[in-house]
Write a protein that holds these residues in place. Sequence first.
Motif, PDB file in Angstrom:
ATOM      1  N   VAL A   1       0.876  -1.145   0.191  1.00  0.00           N
ATOM      2  CA  VAL A   1       0.170   0.133  -0.724  1.00  0.00           C
ATOM      3  C   VAL A   1       0.675   1.544   0.215  1.00  0.00           C
ATOM      4  O   VAL A   1      -0.101   2.271  -0.603  1.00  0.00           O
ATOM      5  CB  VAL A   1      -0.992  -0.177   1.093  1.00  0.00           C
ATOM      6  N   SER A   2       1.865   1.721   0.815  1.00  0.00           N
ATOM      7  CA  SER A   2       2.802   2.720   0.978  1.00  0.00           C
ATOM      8  C   SER A   2       3.147   2.531  -0.444  1.00  0.00           C
ATOM      9  O   SER A   2       3.699   3.662  -1.216  1.00  0.00           O
ATOM     10  CB  SER A   2       3.880   2.271   2.489  1.00  0.00           C
ATOM     11  N   TYR A   3       4.138   1.622  -1.220  1.00  0.00           N
ATOM     12  CA  TYR A   3       4.356   1.776  -3.133  1.00  0.00           C
ATOM     13  C   TYR A   3       4.115   2.473  -3.620  1.00  0.00           C
ATOM     14  O   TYR A   3       4.353   3.127  -3.870  1.00  0.00           O
ATOM     15  CB  TYR A   3       4.905   0.519  -2.965  1.00  0.00           C
ATOM     16  N   ILE A   4       2.192   1.690  -3.474  1.00  0.00           N
ATOM     17  CA  ILE A   4       1.226   2.503  -4.217  1.00  0.00           C
ATOM     18  C   ILE A   4       1.163   3.956  -4.014  1.00  0.00           C
ATOM     19  O   ILE A   4       0.306   4.666  -4.862  1.00  0.00           O
ATOM     20  CB  ILE A   4       0.147   1.342  -3.492  1.00  0.00           C
ATOM     21  N   ASP A   5       0.514   3.912  -2.809  1.00  0.00           N
ATOM     22  CA  ASP A   5       1.146   5.611  -2.790  1.00  0.00           C
ATOM     23  C   ASP A   5       1.863   6.685  -2.804  1.00  0.00           C
ATOM     24  O   ASP A   5       1.733   7.799  -3.217  1.00  0.00           O
ATOM     25  CB  ASP A   5       0.630   6.015  -1.019  1.00  0.00           C
ATOM     26  N   ASP A   6       3.704   5.969  -3.088  1.00  0.00           N
ATOM     27  CA  ASP A   6       3.881   7.085  -3.250  1.00  0.00           C
ATOM     28  C   ASP A   6       4.077   6.842  -4.829  1.00  0.00           C
ATOM     29  O   ASP A   6       4.638   8.050  -5.132  1.00  0.00           O
ATOM     30  CB  ASP A   6       5.622   6.049  -2.930  1.00  0.00           C
TER      31      ASP A   6
END
Length: 671
Positions: free
Chosen positions: A193-198
């Motif tokens: 999720v953090s990778y997608i958000d970045d």
Amino acid sequence: MDQNQHLSQTTEAQCSEKKKTRCCDKFKLFLAALSFAYICKTIGGSTMKSFITQIEKRFDISATLSGLIDGSFEIGNVFVIVFVSYFGSKLHRPKIIGIGCFIMGAGSVLTALPHFFMGYYRYSKETFINSSGNSTSSLSTCLINQALSINRTSLDSVEKGCGKEDGSHMWVYVLMGNVLRGIGEAPVVPLGVSYIDDFAKEGHSSLYVGGLSAVAMIGSIIGFTLGSLFAKLYVDIGYVDLSTIRITPNDSRWVGAWWLGFLLCGLLSFISSIPFFFLPSNINKPQKERETSISSHVFKTNEERNTTENLTSHGKNDTENVTGFFQSLKSILTNAPYVMLLFSTLVHFSSFIGSFTYIFKYLQQQYNQSASQINFLLGILALPTIATGLFLGGYIIKKFKLTLVGTAKFALYSSVMSWFFQLIYFALVCESKPVAGLTLTYDRNNPVASHIDVPFSYCNSDCNCDVNQWEPVCGNNGITYMSPCLAGCKSSSGNTKPIVFYSCSCVEVTGSQNKNYSAHLGECSRDDTCTRKFYIYVAVQVLNFFFFATGCTPCAMMIIKIVPPELKSLAVGFHALVIRTVGGILSPIYFGSLIDITCMKWFTNSCGARGSCRIYNSTLFGRVYLGLTSSLSFLALLFFIISIFSIKKKYQGKDINASENERKEMNETHL
């Protein structure tokens, strides 16, 4: 000169466009790989839920131990989730996710390995597997010289050594495999999720996260459907001659090919890990975003620079960081609405996890349904209903622009409706099966006060039967007997299917002129009234799941809104940690302990050690199982009502501001 400049600009634009396309392709590849990983992890979770009851029978363990095995996934997950979430973001996130998927696959394979080392499954004491892989048995009919064979078998088992029985402690490997699977799954969600958000486009991250949740639900449906298929296959398929197996999938002793499901999960998890090792740690942002970032950095005011320097110096002070963490934690734990909501969701989640873990056992014992049928119904009906409820809950909040108090009232309404449907279950409990020697005397004249040490009757007192044996037969009088011997049967049709026993002296049909009383192998089926109750139960269960899921999204929204903005991440993380630790680990254990109390017939091995339960008092089972579920749900409602009053007291007159904040932060509802 102008032509050269124009050509140079055109070339740079083409290069920029190609670079942007490559970045987009890498992000799409990551999204596809993460979607497959989500499917694999949910298939693994639904497979464990599907086969937990059959694992219990295969390894001859109690419901308490099977609950510990089920909760061991959360033990592994909670053990590393904090470290992975913190340190994983500083490392190569795709590779960490890939390593997690590989560990997840290794855990699934480890779970299935005991099947290959513990020998063939013996569904009764009389079942043996010869060297050619054929099942042979000595059907325990009423013979005077049977006492000699029983004593000889006991002596042989003592000489062999009770501690050396195959599979006596193999369930430990299943537990370790489930722990390993929990460890491997830990980095998939937070780092993904953090990778997608970045690296997702502005405003698209919530859409991608919502899509991943939908894909995960598809994985659960696939898992339960595969569980339905594998449950129809005999556990030792490919090793024994299936034509010699006397039991059917409807038999309480049947164990399906549970290990096939975990091997498939392991293989899929291994495959899902491969793409992550070829993805970059960072995807370059488009040129326009980089220019915006550079310009904002160039035109930063002196005041902003001073603020940044202060934050940097503050971050270097570890003591102040620790102090700030505990102050933040104290802030949310002294927030009355948050604490009451935490207790409410914890108790509600414990009720759901505990009941869902043993729903297969409950339906098998209560309505005599096979594991294959239950898996199919859950996969086709329950899971799509939950997905619909989760989506509808978020849609209603957005459509009607509910305030914080309005969101709380909506969640309360959904929870009350779910609890109301739970109360209907009590009217759908079937009476316990009539079983001679457990609920009735062997001559069927009187009910028994206790199922322990029921005395023999005139019809089987001379048969020298083993009371610890469980080879149920159904007499043509509609009563189940624990073995052909205890039914007083003198002969059988052999291994031909269906196996029929004849001259059963305890199976006496009143008013019948035929004196050749018979019984067939297997428990007696439920009557038509109980079957109708099962279909009503399925309909009520769908409605219960729908309202439960509808209230989940408002509760998640409230957790974000009732704490200061800078404490949202801590509030959500602490909430998830408490629920998964206390609810996910402990609830299957104490649910299983209470269910064990309702057992009427335990399997005992040749050494006299207690194994898994063969038959429960279905009426008492229903009251304990449903009573515990509804009591926890009612307690959760009380906590929730208190949280609503505390919200009103704290935010009285601030609903307009809460609504405005919600509109500004509506994308957070997808959490």
